[in-house]
Write a protein that holds these residues in place. Sequence first.
Motif, PDB file in Angstrom:
ATOM      1  N   THR A   1      21.248 -68.659  14.329  1.00  0.00           N
ATOM      2  CA  THR A   1      20.472 -67.002  14.222  1.00  0.00           C
ATOM      3  C   THR A   1      19.482 -66.605  15.225  1.00  0.00           C
ATOM      4  O   THR A   1      18.723 -67.222  14.860  1.00  0.00           O
ATOM      5  N   PRO A   2      19.893 -66.035  16.002  1.00  0.00           N
ATOM      6  CA  PRO A   2      18.947 -65.243  16.721  1.00  0.00           C
ATOM      7  C   PRO A   2      17.335 -65.069  16.359  1.00  0.00           C
ATOM      8  O   PRO A   2      17.842 -64.267  15.333  1.00  0.00           O
ATOM      9  N   PRO A   3      16.195 -64.924  17.192  1.00  0.00           N
ATOM     10  CA  PRO A   3      14.858 -64.642  16.321  1.00  0.00           C
ATOM     11  C   PRO A   3      15.141 -63.394  16.419  1.00  0.00           C
ATOM     12  O   PRO A   3      15.809 -62.631  17.241  1.00  0.00           O
ATOM     13  N   VAL A   4      14.350 -62.383  15.468  1.00  0.00           N
ATOM     14  CA  VAL A   4      14.210 -61.172  15.448  1.00  0.00           C
ATOM     15  C   VAL A   4      13.822 -61.092  16.843  1.00  0.00           C
ATOM     16  O   VAL A   4      12.233 -61.195  17.215  1.00  0.00           O
ATOM     17  N   THR A   5      13.650 -59.816  17.626  1.00  0.00           N
ATOM     18  CA  THR A   5      12.958 -59.580  18.614  1.00  0.00           C
ATOM     19  C   THR A   5      12.310 -58.560  18.260  1.00  0.00           C
ATOM     20  O   THR A   5      12.143 -57.373  17.487  1.00  0.00           O
ATOM     21  N   ALA A   6      10.863 -58.744  18.336  1.00  0.00           N
ATOM     22  CA  ALA A   6       9.445 -57.631  18.519  1.00  0.00           C
ATOM     23  C   ALA A   6       9.817 -56.149  18.990  1.00  0.00           C
ATOM     24  O   ALA A   6      10.235 -56.711  20.048  1.00  0.00           O
ATOM     25  N   ASP A   7      10.262 -55.315  18.318  1.00  0.00           N
ATOM     26  CA  ASP A   7       9.911 -53.520  19.443  1.00  0.00           C
ATOM     27  C   ASP A   7       8.955 -53.331  19.843  1.00  0.00           C
ATOM     28  O   ASP A   7       7.415 -52.844  19.261  1.00  0.00           O
ATOM     29  N   TYR A   8       8.121 -53.220  21.059  1.00  0.00           N
ATOM     30  CA  TYR A   8       7.036 -52.657  21.540  1.00  0.00           C
ATOM     31  C   TYR A   8       6.862 -52.123  22.198  1.00  0.00           C
ATOM     32  O   TYR A   8       5.847 -51.373  23.435  1.00  0.00           O
ATOM     33  N   SER A   9       8.261 -50.717  22.009  1.00  0.00           N
ATOM     34  CA  SER A   9       8.260 -49.309  22.866  1.00  0.00           C
ATOM     35  C   SER A   9       6.926 -49.026  22.157  1.00  0.00           C
ATOM     36  O   SER A   9       6.172 -49.234  20.656  1.00  0.00           O
ATOM     37  N   MET A  10       6.574 -48.363  23.139  1.00  0.00           N
ATOM     38  CA  MET A  10       5.684 -47.327  23.073  1.00  0.00           C
ATOM     39  C   MET A  10       6.091 -45.576  23.025  1.00  0.00           C
ATOM     40  O   MET A  10       6.429 -45.332  23.691  1.00  0.00           O
ATOM     41  N   ALA A  11       4.482 -45.252  22.128  1.00  0.00           N
ATOM     42  CA  ALA A  11       4.900 -43.527  22.075  1.00  0.00           C
ATOM     43  C   ALA A  11       5.060 -42.868  23.158  1.00  0.00           C
ATOM     44  O   ALA A  11       4.390 -43.578  23.940  1.00  0.00           O
ATOM     45  N   SER A  12       5.793 -42.413  23.139  1.00  0.00           N
ATOM     46  CA  SER A  12       6.021 -41.351  23.976  1.00  0.00           C
ATOM     47  C   SER A  12       5.341 -39.648  24.047  1.00  0.00           C
ATOM     48  O   SER A  12       5.024 -39.500  23.320  1.00  0.00           O
ATOM     49  N   ARG A  13       4.215 -39.406  25.547  1.00  0.00           N
ATOM     50  CA  ARG A  13       2.979 -38.741  25.697  1.00  0.00           C
ATOM     51  C   ARG A  13       2.162 -38.770  26.723  1.00  0.00           C
ATOM     52  O   ARG A  13       2.853 -39.390  27.863  1.00  0.00           O
ATOM     53  N   ASN A  14       1.699 -37.312  26.845  1.00  0.00           N
ATOM     54  CA  ASN A  14       1.046 -37.370  28.339  1.00  0.00           C
ATOM     55  C   ASN A  14      -0.411 -38.314  28.305  1.00  0.00           C
ATOM     56  O   ASN A  14      -0.684 -38.190  27.919  1.00  0.00           O
ATOM     57  N   ARG A  15       0.028 -39.364  29.374  1.00  0.00           N
ATOM     58  CA  ARG A  15      -1.200 -40.272  29.094  1.00  0.00           C
ATOM     59  C   ARG A  15      -2.273 -39.979  29.950  1.00  0.00           C
ATOM     60  O   ARG A  15      -3.163 -40.385  30.119  1.00  0.00           O
ATOM     61  N   SER A  16      -2.388 -38.554  30.746  1.00  0.00           N
ATOM     62  CA  SER A  16      -3.520 -38.261  30.978  1.00  0.00           C
ATOM     63  C   SER A  16      -4.555 -37.475  30.376  1.00  0.00           C
ATOM     64  O   SER A  16      -6.026 -36.840  30.480  1.00  0.00           O
ATOM     65  N   TRP A  17      -4.348 -37.160  28.929  1.00  0.00           N
ATOM     66  CA  TRP A  17      -5.292 -36.564  28.001  1.00  0.00           C
ATOM     67  C   TRP A  17      -5.847 -38.032  27.270  1.00  0.00           C
ATOM     68  O   TRP A  17      -5.106 -39.064  27.574  1.00  0.00           O
ATOM     69  N   PRO A  18      -6.897 -37.702  26.842  1.00  0.00           N
ATOM     70  CA  PRO A  18      -7.922 -38.615  26.139  1.00  0.00           C
ATOM     71  C   PRO A  18      -7.370 -39.491  25.176  1.00  0.00           C
ATOM     72  O   PRO A  18      -6.869 -39.091  24.674  1.00  0.00           O
ATOM     73  N   VAL A  19      -7.937 -40.348  25.110  1.00  0.00           N
ATOM     74  CA  VAL A  19      -7.492 -41.196  23.638  1.00  0.00           C
ATOM     75  C   VAL A  19      -8.314 -41.019  22.630  1.00  0.00           C
ATOM     76  O   VAL A  19      -9.618 -41.316  23.017  1.00  0.00           O
ATOM     77  N   GLU A  20      -7.763 -40.710  21.948  1.00  0.00           N
ATOM     78  CA  GLU A  20      -9.262 -40.212  20.338  1.00  0.00           C
ATOM     79  C   GLU A  20      -8.977 -41.152  19.330  1.00  0.00           C
ATOM     80  O   GLU A  20      -7.311 -41.112  18.578  1.00  0.00           O
ATOM     81  N   MET A  21      -9.884 -41.241  18.294  1.00  0.00           N
ATOM     82  CA  MET A  21      -9.402 -42.240  16.694  1.00  0.00           C
ATOM     83  C   MET A  21     -10.170 -40.855  16.525  1.00  0.00           C
ATOM     84  O   MET A  21     -10.963 -40.503  15.751  1.00  0.00           O
ATOM     85  N   ARG A  22      -9.050 -39.683  15.645  1.00  0.00           N
ATOM     86  CA  ARG A  22      -9.420 -38.699  15.024  1.00  0.00           C
ATOM     87  C   ARG A  22      -9.243 -39.311  13.596  1.00  0.00           C
ATOM     88  O   ARG A  22     -10.344 -38.006  12.760  1.00  0.00           O
ATOM     89  N   GLU A  23      -8.723 -40.248  12.694  1.00  0.00           N
ATOM     90  CA  GLU A  23      -9.790 -40.624  11.429  1.00  0.00           C
ATOM     91  C   GLU A  23      -9.126 -42.070  11.098  1.00  0.00           C
ATOM     92  O   GLU A  23      -8.457 -42.481  12.740  1.00  0.00           O
ATOM     93  N   LYS A  24     -10.154 -42.859  10.394  1.00  0.00           N
ATOM     94  CA  LYS A  24      -9.712 -43.781  10.334  1.00  0.00           C
ATOM     95  C   LYS A  24      -8.230 -45.259  10.227  1.00  0.00           C
ATOM     96  O   LYS A  24      -7.560 -44.700   9.689  1.00  0.00           O
ATOM     97  N   GLY A  25      -7.836 -45.549  11.006  1.00  0.00           N
ATOM     98  CA  GLY A  25      -7.002 -46.269  11.319  1.00  0.00           C
ATOM     99  C   GLY A  25      -6.115 -45.711  12.150  1.00  0.00           C
ATOM    100  O   GLY A  25      -5.125 -46.005  12.136  1.00  0.00           O
ATOM    101  N   LYS A  26      -6.186 -44.583  12.460  1.00  0.00           N
ATOM    102  CA  LYS A  26      -5.635 -43.537  13.823  1.00  0.00           C
ATOM    103  C   LYS A  26      -5.716 -43.243  14.537  1.00  0.00           C
ATOM    104  O   LYS A  26      -6.561 -43.215  15.019  1.00  0.00           O
ATOM    105  N   ILE A  27      -5.481 -43.762  15.940  1.00  0.00           N
ATOM    106  CA  ILE A  27      -4.862 -43.589  17.222  1.00  0.00           C
ATOM    107  C   ILE A  27      -3.627 -42.453  18.246  1.00  0.00           C
ATOM    108  O   ILE A  27      -3.014 -42.506  17.320  1.00  0.00           O
ATOM    109  N   GLU A  28      -4.629 -41.089  18.480  1.00  0.00           N
ATOM    110  CA  GLU A  28      -3.765 -39.914  19.078  1.00  0.00           C
ATOM    111  C   GLU A  28      -3.967 -40.189  20.146  1.00  0.00           C
ATOM    112  O   GLU A  28      -4.761 -40.719  20.881  1.00  0.00           O
TER     113      GLU A  28
END
Length: 256
Positions: free
Chosen positions: A142-169
């Motif tokens: 049985t093939p091993p489960v392949t992890a999905d490392y695809s990232m969220a689609s967004r405008n990367r020119s914007w700053p990275v923000e931590m708006r609340e505990k445990g969340k990154i936007e």
Amino acid sequence: MQNLTRLSLLTLCLLGLLSSLSAQKVKVKNGLLTVDGKETARIKATTNKELLGLVKDYKINNMAGDLLFEAVYSDLFPEDPNDNTIYYFEFSFPERDPAYFKLGKLGTIRSLGNLIGKNGLIKDGALDMAAVDALIRKKGKTPPVTADYSMASRNRSWPVEMREKGKIEQNGVLIASYRQQGDAYHFFLPQGTLAATVRFSGGNNATNFLVETFKDKQKRNVQRPAEGTIKAAAAIDPNYFALKRIVPWLVENNYL
């Protein structure tokens, strides 16, 4: 009692002899598979273009030229560090889900012939599906489960923000979540895949981060300089300012 013991041993020897005599003799020469001297199938090797011809794929036909099944190289299995003598192949049997088996790297066509002949997969020019199913149960992988490392689609020119505990936007889009466990912070992609683990000391004044990333299975020390000494605390996370230094690095390097 001794006579019975001798009789039992003799019986076992005879059974072993009969078993060895009944074992099927398999031979592959110039693509022709013979089992017990009977021409059974033809195995045609084709070049696997993705692997530049280093590995062959195979079509198995009966003696009338009808295609019975195919066996193609599978990259779904990681290389076994303890055994570099095998390849994994995907077998496409009719009316069955893909099945996966090990074949030897050296003499792969001979290994394939042994798998077919010694398990009686072909009978009277056709696949014996009962034998196929028995082989899948016995030796199928049985093939091993392949992890999905695809990232969220967004405008990367914007700053990275931590708006609340445990969340990154970024650009108002949730791109990751994180959780602290002991001395480590674990970062997860939106679909739940663990993308990275970060360890550091010094709290908000940390400048050296031990980063483990799972997409590429790498561990590295990452230096992120701080501007002055930070004494303030943030409600979002006790190590908010340290995270604000390392999280952009994870984003810039395409881990989040």
